[in-house]
Write an enzyme that holds these catalytic residues in place. Sequence first.
Site, mmCIF file in Angstrom:
data_model
loop_
_atom_site.group_PDB
_atom_site.id
_atom_site.type_symbol
_atom_site.label_atom_id
_atom_site.label_comp_id
_atom_site.label_asym_id
_atom_site.label_seq_id
_atom_site.Cartn_x
_atom_site.Cartn_y
_atom_site.Cartn_z
ATOM 1 N N HIS A 20 0.862 -1.349 0.047
ATOM 2 C CA HIS A 20 -0.075 -0.073 0.104
ATOM 3 C C HIS A 20 0.844 1.380 -0.163
ATOM 4 C CE1 HIS A 20 -3.521 -2.649 1.039
ATOM 5 N NE2 HIS A 20 -2.688 -3.014 1.997
HETATM 6 C C1 BDR Z 1 -3.070 0.560 5.325
HETATM 7 O O1 BDR Z 1 -3.397 0.220 6.616
HETATM 8 C C2 BDR Z 1 -2.134 -0.314 7.238
HETATM 9 O O2 BDR Z 1 -2.203 -1.569 7.614
HETATM 10 C C3 BDR Z 1 -1.255 -0.050 6.012
HETATM 11 O O3 BDR Z 1 0.185 0.198 6.663
HETATM 12 C C4 BDR Z 1 -1.661 0.927 5.095
HETATM 13 O O4 BDR Z 1 -1.351 2.270 5.490
HETATM 14 C C5 BDR Z 1 -3.996 -0.315 4.130
HETATM 15 O O5 BDR Z 1 -5.309 -0.301 4.488
#
Ligand code: BDR
Length: 313
Positions: A243
């Site tokens: 992400h």
């Molecule tokens: C987001 O949530 C976190 O678990 C990750 O770091 C990312 O920023 C994804 O939904």
Amino acid sequence: MAAARRIIIDTDPGQDDAVAILLALASLELEVIGITAVAGNVPLSLTEKNALKICELAGKTDMKVYSGAVRPLVRPLVTAEHVHGRTGLDGPDLPEPKMKLQGQYAVDFLVEKLMGEEPGSITLCALGPLTNIALALIREPRIAPRIREIVMMGGAYFEVGNITPTAEFNIHVDPHAAAVVFRAGIPIVMMPLDVTHKALATSQRVAAFRALGNKAGIAVAEMLGFSERFDKEKYAGDGGPLHDPCVIAYLVQPELFSGRNCNVEIETGSELTMGMSVVDWWGVTDRKKNAIVMREVDPEAFFTLLARRLGRL
Ligand code: BDR
Ligand code: CA
């Protein structure tokens, strides 16, 4: 080369946050003027420590790291140890950091920097819940027109949700903060799950990081090896979404991404859909457009960029 773009990274590391920070620290197009930690994937006491560990891994021991909000504005903190492990950075065996946190509160740092530097010169990169940024906007609303842009990982439209059926984690954890940020009139670029679910760290791509042979490449391979075990099962594929590095990659190579200028509102009223990002993708309302919502990424070019840059560390 044009002057480096000045950024502050607001983050809740997290393995994917770690990769994003490493990418930023390895990119000459960017000047990281500070890192602010927020509670999210794990409690603040761990996200702030993880931010220090990542700077040391990158050999950037002079980076300034600030500690911020310990919990969301209104709701109790929700964490994600089931994805990121007990420390938030499970996988590699990183040493306890020698670096120290700055004494200043992250929210004060954000306000001071944004008020003190030339308007439009600082970009905020938001990789976690938006609590610190919302608190800064509440404390000093005059920072809003001084922010060049907020590039954030959060929300979803077509992919809907990952922590609840209708909400993405960062927005769900602090929906009230997200609502403050989306209503502040600041230019926003949003990297939703619609993009990040196309940026899959397959075993071949993770192997390419390991094959870099340097400390950062090996640590990233170990981090992703850990955090992916959950996603691989959840999404039944070879590789979990990477992400947060999408935010930094956009600043380095914006042509890798495409999207649309839309209105985005955040659900704060309904428990069932709490933190849903309601994107007017088809322009069916006359609500003001407030964010560029990304939808596509070139995954091959994204992972090539990442491997090249991590190889520099
Ligand atoms: C987001 O949530 C976190 O678990 C990750 O770091 C990312 O920023 C994804 O939904
Ligand atoms: Ca994050």
